[in-house]
Each structure stands twice: as C-alpha cells, then as structure tokens.
Design a protein around this motif. Structure first.
Motif, PDB file in Angstrom:
ATOM      1  N   ILE A 135       0.829  -1.200   0.000  1.00 23.27           N
ATOM      2  CA  ILE A 135       0.000   0.000   0.000  1.00 23.27           C
ATOM      3  C   ILE A 135       0.864   1.250   0.000  1.00 23.27           C
ATOM      4  CG2 ILE A 135      -1.721   1.301   1.313  1.00 23.27           C
ATOM      5  CD1 ILE A 135      -2.653  -1.452   2.457  1.00 23.27           C
ATOM      6  N   ASP A 136       1.867   1.299   0.885  1.00 25.33           N
ATOM      7  CA  ASP A 136       2.699   2.498   1.043  1.00 25.33           C
ATOM      8  C   ASP A 136       3.470   2.835  -0.222  1.00 25.33           C
ATOM      9  OD1 ASP A 136       1.813   2.638   3.635  1.00 25.33           O
ATOM     10  OD2 ASP A 136       3.630   1.768   4.516  1.00 25.33           O
ATOM     11  N   THR A 140       2.212  -3.890  -6.571  1.00 21.87           N
ATOM     12  CA  THR A 140       1.218  -4.908  -6.919  1.00 21.87           C
ATOM     13  C   THR A 140       1.637  -6.283  -6.420  1.00 21.87           C
ATOM     14  OG1 THR A 140       2.260  -5.398  -9.061  1.00 21.87           O
ATOM     15  CG2 THR A 140       0.594  -3.641  -9.004  1.00 21.87           C
ATOM     16  N   MET A 141       0.647  -7.148  -6.292  1.00 14.70           N
ATOM     17  CA  MET A 141       0.905  -8.534  -5.915  1.00 14.70           C
ATOM     18  C   MET A 141       0.013  -9.448  -6.751  1.00 14.70           C
ATOM     19  SD  MET A 141      -1.217  -9.333  -2.403  1.00 14.70           S
ATOM     20  CE  MET A 141      -1.871 -10.897  -3.008  1.00 14.70           C
ATOM     21  N   ALA A 153      -5.118  -9.897   1.677  1.00 10.82           N
ATOM     22  CA  ALA A 153      -4.661  -8.618   1.123  1.00 10.82           C
ATOM     23  C   ALA A 153      -5.799  -7.605   1.105  1.00 10.82           C
ATOM     24  CB  ALA A 153      -4.109  -8.831  -0.281  1.00 10.82           C
ATOM     25  N   GLU A 154      -6.990  -8.057   0.710  1.00  9.65           N
ATOM     26  CA  GLU A 154      -8.161  -7.172   0.710  1.00  9.65           C
ATOM     27  C   GLU A 154      -8.461  -6.682   2.119  1.00  9.65           C
ATOM     28  OE1 GLU A 154     -12.940  -7.259  -0.464  1.00  9.65           O
ATOM     29  OE2 GLU A 154     -11.679  -9.034  -0.773  1.00  9.65           O
ATOM     30  N   PRO A 159      -5.464  -2.165  -2.423  1.00  6.88           N
ATOM     31  CA  PRO A 159      -6.490  -1.856  -3.423  1.00  6.88           C
ATOM     32  C   PRO A 159      -6.727  -3.034  -4.375  1.00  6.88           C
ATOM     33  CG  PRO A 159      -4.923  -0.050  -3.233  1.00  6.88           C
ATOM     34  CD  PRO A 159      -4.349  -1.192  -2.456  1.00  6.88           C
ATOM     35  N   GLU A 160      -7.966  -3.207  -4.775  1.00  2.42           N
ATOM     36  CA  GLU A 160      -8.306  -4.295  -5.698  1.00  2.42           C
ATOM     37  C   GLU A 160      -7.499  -4.209  -6.987  1.00  2.42           C
ATOM     38  OE1 GLU A 160     -12.270  -6.053  -8.022  1.00  2.42           O
ATOM     39  OE2 GLU A 160     -12.461  -4.474  -6.505  1.00  2.42           O
ATOM     40  N   SER A 161      -7.217  -2.985  -7.429  1.00  2.00           N
ATOM     41  CA  SER A 161      -6.466  -2.784  -8.669  1.00  2.00           C
ATOM     42  C   SER A 161      -5.017  -3.227  -8.552  1.00  2.00           C
ATOM     43  CB  SER A 161      -6.516  -1.312  -9.070  1.00  2.00           C
ATOM     44  OG  SER A 161      -5.952  -0.490  -8.045  1.00  2.00           O
ATOM     45  N   SER A 162      -4.536  -3.424  -7.321  1.00  2.31           N
ATOM     46  CA  SER A 162      -3.141  -3.826  -7.102  1.00  2.31           C
ATOM     47  C   SER A 162      -2.982  -5.330  -6.946  1.00  2.31           C
ATOM     48  CB  SER A 162      -2.586  -3.124  -5.862  1.00  2.31           C
ATOM     49  OG  SER A 162      -2.567  -1.727  -6.025  1.00  2.31           O
TER      50      SER A 162
END
Length: 272
Positions: A135-136, A140-141, A153-154, A159-162
């Motif tokens: 996040i920081d 992406t993962m 992760a959610e 973020p869902e986009s990541s």
C-alpha cells in the motif's frame, strides 16, 4: 515418498455416485484430488501423487488397508467443486483450514501448521515484508485463485487494482519473473520452494510478514464420508510425528517445527 504405478487422470472424470465406503465395497479406487503446488502436492513423472500431503495421505490410507489409489490432478480452484461433484474422494492439495472451506467440505485433523510470505525478486529490492508495504509504495501482488492471501490482502486494505488473481502458482511466479508484478503472496513452503528452484527469486522474512497467524492444514472429505474421515483420523493420530511420517515428508521440506501440536480443526474452522 513411495512411488505408485499410477497415471494421473484429469478432473473431467465423470462423477460416480455413492459415498467413499460404497466405492470401496465395489472395488473402486480412492481418488486423491490435488493441484500442482510443490512441495505440498504434485504429480510425479509417472503421474503418481507426490508432495508431503499426498505422502501423508497415502501412508495413512495404507495403514487403514487401502492401496488402490488414483491421483486426480486439477487446478486449485477446482478442488472443492470436484470433491462436491464426486469427481474426487479426498482433497490432498494442502489447504489451510478456514471457515469458508469448512462450510463446503470436512477436514481431517491437522497435518501441519504454516504461515505465509512474499516471493520477491532476488535481494528484495523494494523491502517488501507486509501488505502495508504494498500500500505504502503503490505496488502490486499476485496470488493463485482460491488462496487465502487474496482475501487477506483485501482485508489489509490493498487496493483491488493492485491484486491479480491467476489460476495457479506457475502463472503467479511467471508474472513475477517477467516483471508484471512486485510480489507473489503464498504460503511459506511454496515460497521457499520457488526461491530454491530459481535464483532470481527470494522470499520476504516470514517472521516479519503480517497476515494470518500460523494456519493449520488438513485433508478434505465430503460430509457424507464422515465415518471414513473418522477412521482416517484414528490412523492419523498414531502416524503424526512418527519416524515413518518424517521419512516420507522430509524430502519435501516438511520439518518437525511444522507439526500442529495441540491445534485442532474445530478451532481453525471457528477462528477463520
């Protein structure tokens, strides 16, 4: 692990009616369902069920007097649906015991307790240790479909986009290898296996990873097969931690530290 002279079959095998005990009475095989997820479970060159979860299942079944075993290799997301549809009789893929899965199948007593971590590029250049680091740094993962790390992760606010969901570990690691993602979030055993097999990978420090507490793993059964599962648990109790077990699982990086101790399936189903 001992080799079985069996060929893997695809998960499109037609469903056969009846509980597992009925299949056994009719001389049918016990079908082990698993995905390619070393070192947990995978198919050998001859199609035989390999990996330490398959090894435990085969050893315990043989203690129960069952050796007519058929491996069924499928993708991870199809394991529980295949069990419910009667295409397999046991799920040996190495699943964490979590509430959503407990609602769809019954688990054996725990066969181990494990945590999660990231697979990252060699040297971990972005110092990824936790979901918060993603996040920081706006990184992406990726994770295989059905893995708890997607929901974790959610829950952590990634973020869902990541987050990208892929069919399996092979695709996840390919995304990391080609620079299409910054990290693969999977269990520590698969992560270590990936890093051992490919020098372009490292793993983040499992002791610093913030996700779930250690999760117990079990073998899945249909609810209709409760009596067989109970007999399996009886045989499993004497097997866990034995010299026979450790000889089977050690080649696939299972250590005595992974033994579940006093952790129970019932508690895991309630807690997650």
């Amino acid at each position: 692990m001992k080799m079985l002279a069996l060929g893997a079959v695809v998960a499109t095998t037609s469903a056969q009616a009846g509980m597992l005990e009925e299949r056994l009475d009719e001389g049918e095989t016990i079908r082990l369902g698993f995905a390619a997820a070393p070192p947990w479970a995978y198919a050998g060159d001859d199609g035989s069920p390999q990996g330490f979860v398959n090894g435990i299942a085969v050893d315990v079944l043989e203690r129960m007097g069952h050796s007519n075993i058929e491996p069924v290799l499928t993708d991870w997301a199809s394991l529980i649906p295949s069990l419910k549809a009667g295409r397999v009789d046991m799920v040996t893929g190495g699943m964490y015991i979590v509430q959503a899965r407990c609602e769809n199948m019954d688990f054996s007593d725990p066969i181990g307790a494990f945590g999660d971590t990231f697979v990252v590029p060699a040297g971990n250049p972005k110092n990824l240790e936790t979901y918060q680091d993603l996040i920081d740094q706006d990184l992406t993962m990726v994770a295989p479909s059905g893995y708890n790390t997607l929901a974790d992760a959610e829950d952590a606010g990634v973020p869902e986009s990541s987050v990208t969901e892929v069919p399996g570990t092979t695709q996840a690691l390919a995304a990391l290898r080609t620079g299409r993602t910054d990290a693969v979030a999977i269990n520590v055993l698969e992560a270590k296996h990936a890093a051992d097999m490919d020098e372009s990978f490292d793993i983040s420090d499992p002791d610093l990873f913030v996700g779930r507490e250690k999760q117990v793993v079990g073998i899945g059964f249909r609810s209709e097969d409760a009596s067989f599962r109970e007999a399996f648990n009886d045989a499993l109790a004497d097997y866990m931690g034995s010299d026979e077990m450790m000889a089977t699982v050690t080649p696939d990086n299972y250590l005595e530290a992974f033994l579940p101790g006093e952790l129970t399936t019932e508690a895991a189903c309630r807690a997650n």
